[in-house]
Design a protein around this motif. Structure first.
Motif, PDB file in Angstrom:
ATOM      1  N   GLN A   2      60.320  18.889  28.644  1.00 20.54           N
ATOM      2  CA  GLN A   2      59.500  18.082  29.538  1.00 20.54           C
ATOM      3  C   GLN A   2      59.363  18.771  30.892  1.00 20.54           C
ATOM      4  O   GLN A   2      60.351  19.020  31.578  1.00 20.54           O
ATOM      5  N   ALA A   3      58.116  19.085  31.246  1.00 18.73           N
ATOM      6  CA  ALA A   3      57.842  19.659  32.566  1.00 18.73           C
ATOM      7  C   ALA A   3      57.796  18.525  33.578  1.00 18.73           C
ATOM      8  O   ALA A   3      57.187  17.492  33.330  1.00 18.73           O
ATOM      9  N   LYS A   4      58.455  18.727  34.729  1.00 16.61           N
ATOM     10  CA  LYS A   4      58.495  17.699  35.771  1.00 16.61           C
ATOM     11  C   LYS A   4      57.417  17.908  36.828  1.00 16.61           C
ATOM     12  O   LYS A   4      56.783  16.961  37.263  1.00 16.61           O
ATOM     13  N   LYS A   5      57.280  19.154  37.266  1.00 13.50           N
ATOM     14  CA  LYS A   5      56.341  19.434  38.355  1.00 13.50           C
ATOM     15  C   LYS A   5      56.184  20.934  38.510  1.00 13.50           C
ATOM     16  O   LYS A   5      56.955  21.709  37.945  1.00 13.50           O
ATOM     17  N   ILE A   6      55.197  21.331  39.279  1.00 12.45           N
ATOM     18  CA  ILE A   6      55.104  22.728  39.693  1.00 12.45           C
ATOM     19  C   ILE A   6      56.076  22.903  40.848  1.00 12.45           C
ATOM     20  O   ILE A   6      56.001  22.183  41.850  1.00 12.45           O
ATOM     21  N   ASP A   7      57.021  23.817  40.695  1.00 16.68           N
ATOM     22  CA  ASP A   7      57.961  24.102  41.772  1.00 16.68           C
ATOM     23  C   ASP A   7      57.280  24.973  42.819  1.00 16.68           C
ATOM     24  O   ASP A   7      57.284  24.645  43.997  1.00 16.68           O
ATOM     25  N   HIS A   8      56.680  26.076  42.355  1.00 18.31           N
ATOM     26  CA  HIS A   8      55.957  26.936  43.285  1.00 18.31           C
ATOM     27  C   HIS A   8      55.000  27.843  42.530  1.00 18.31           C
ATOM     28  O   HIS A   8      55.102  27.998  41.315  1.00 18.31           O
ATOM     29  N   VAL A   9      54.065  28.385  43.262  1.00 18.75           N
ATOM     30  CA  VAL A   9      53.193  29.435  42.751  1.00 18.75           C
ATOM     31  C   VAL A   9      53.422  30.661  43.624  1.00 18.75           C
ATOM     32  O   VAL A   9      53.822  30.538  44.785  1.00 18.75           O
ATOM     33  N   VAL A  10      53.189  31.821  43.044  1.00 21.14           N
ATOM     34  CA  VAL A  10      53.374  33.071  43.780  1.00 21.14           C
ATOM     35  C   VAL A  10      52.033  33.757  43.915  1.00 21.14           C
ATOM     36  O   VAL A  10      51.305  33.919  42.936  1.00 21.14           O
ATOM     37  N   VAL A  11      51.718  34.151  45.130  1.00 17.78           N
ATOM     38  CA  VAL A  11      50.524  34.933  45.417  1.00 17.78           C
ATOM     39  C   VAL A  11      50.982  36.347  45.743  1.00 17.78           C
ATOM     40  O   VAL A  11      51.830  36.542  46.623  1.00 17.78           O
ATOM     41  N   ALA A  12      50.461  37.321  44.999  1.00 18.04           N
ATOM     42  CA  ALA A  12      50.786  38.728  45.248  1.00 18.04           C
ATOM     43  C   ALA A  12      49.800  39.275  46.267  1.00 18.04           C
ATOM     44  O   ALA A  12      48.600  39.038  46.177  1.00 18.04           O
TER      45      ALA A  12
END
Length: 126
Positions: A2-12
């Motif tokens: 079960q996915a809860k949420k997006i923790d973070h995204v990374v921009v290169a």
């Protein structure tokens, strides 16, 4: 799993500090604690981290040619052990990585339509 949420995204980007300043200025995003030493901003309950890929890394190879843009989506799951079991049962390739002070599962991008997807249990810190 079960996915809860997006923790973070990374921009290169070749200029993490400049990119963070751009996002902060254009979108009024407040600063967040750095993610693995990289500048980060907060958006809702998630964060955006800005990194320069290490030369020769898988991320640098995937982005190729010095491009910049979305590099990774990191999702928080309720149980990393359950996620690992579900991936194994489904035959989805992944690797176990260190993410901050915790363990993470890096799903093979071929199993996620080319998206670099990482699963973590609990929020990834500095």
């Amino acid at each position: 799993m079960q996915a809860k949420k997006i923790d973070h995204v990374v921009v290169a980007t070749p200029d993490p500090t400049g990119a963070a300043a751009t996002f902060r200025g254009h979108f009024e995003l407040p600063p967040s604690a750095p993610i693995t030493g990289s500048p980060a901003l907060t958006i809702g309950q998630a964060r955006i981290a800005f990194i320069t890929p290490q030369g020769g890394s898988a991320l640098a190879a995937a982005l190729g040619g010095g491009r910049e843009g979305l590099a990774e989506v990191c999702m928080e799951v309720t149980s990393l052990a359950d996620a690992e079991a579900a991936l194994r049962q489904a035959g989805i390739p992944f690797t176990v990585e260190a993410k901050g002070a915790s363990r993470a599962l890096a799903v093979d991008p071929s199993a996620a339509h080319g998206v670099r997807l990482t699963l973590v249990e609990g929020s990834v810190g500095a």
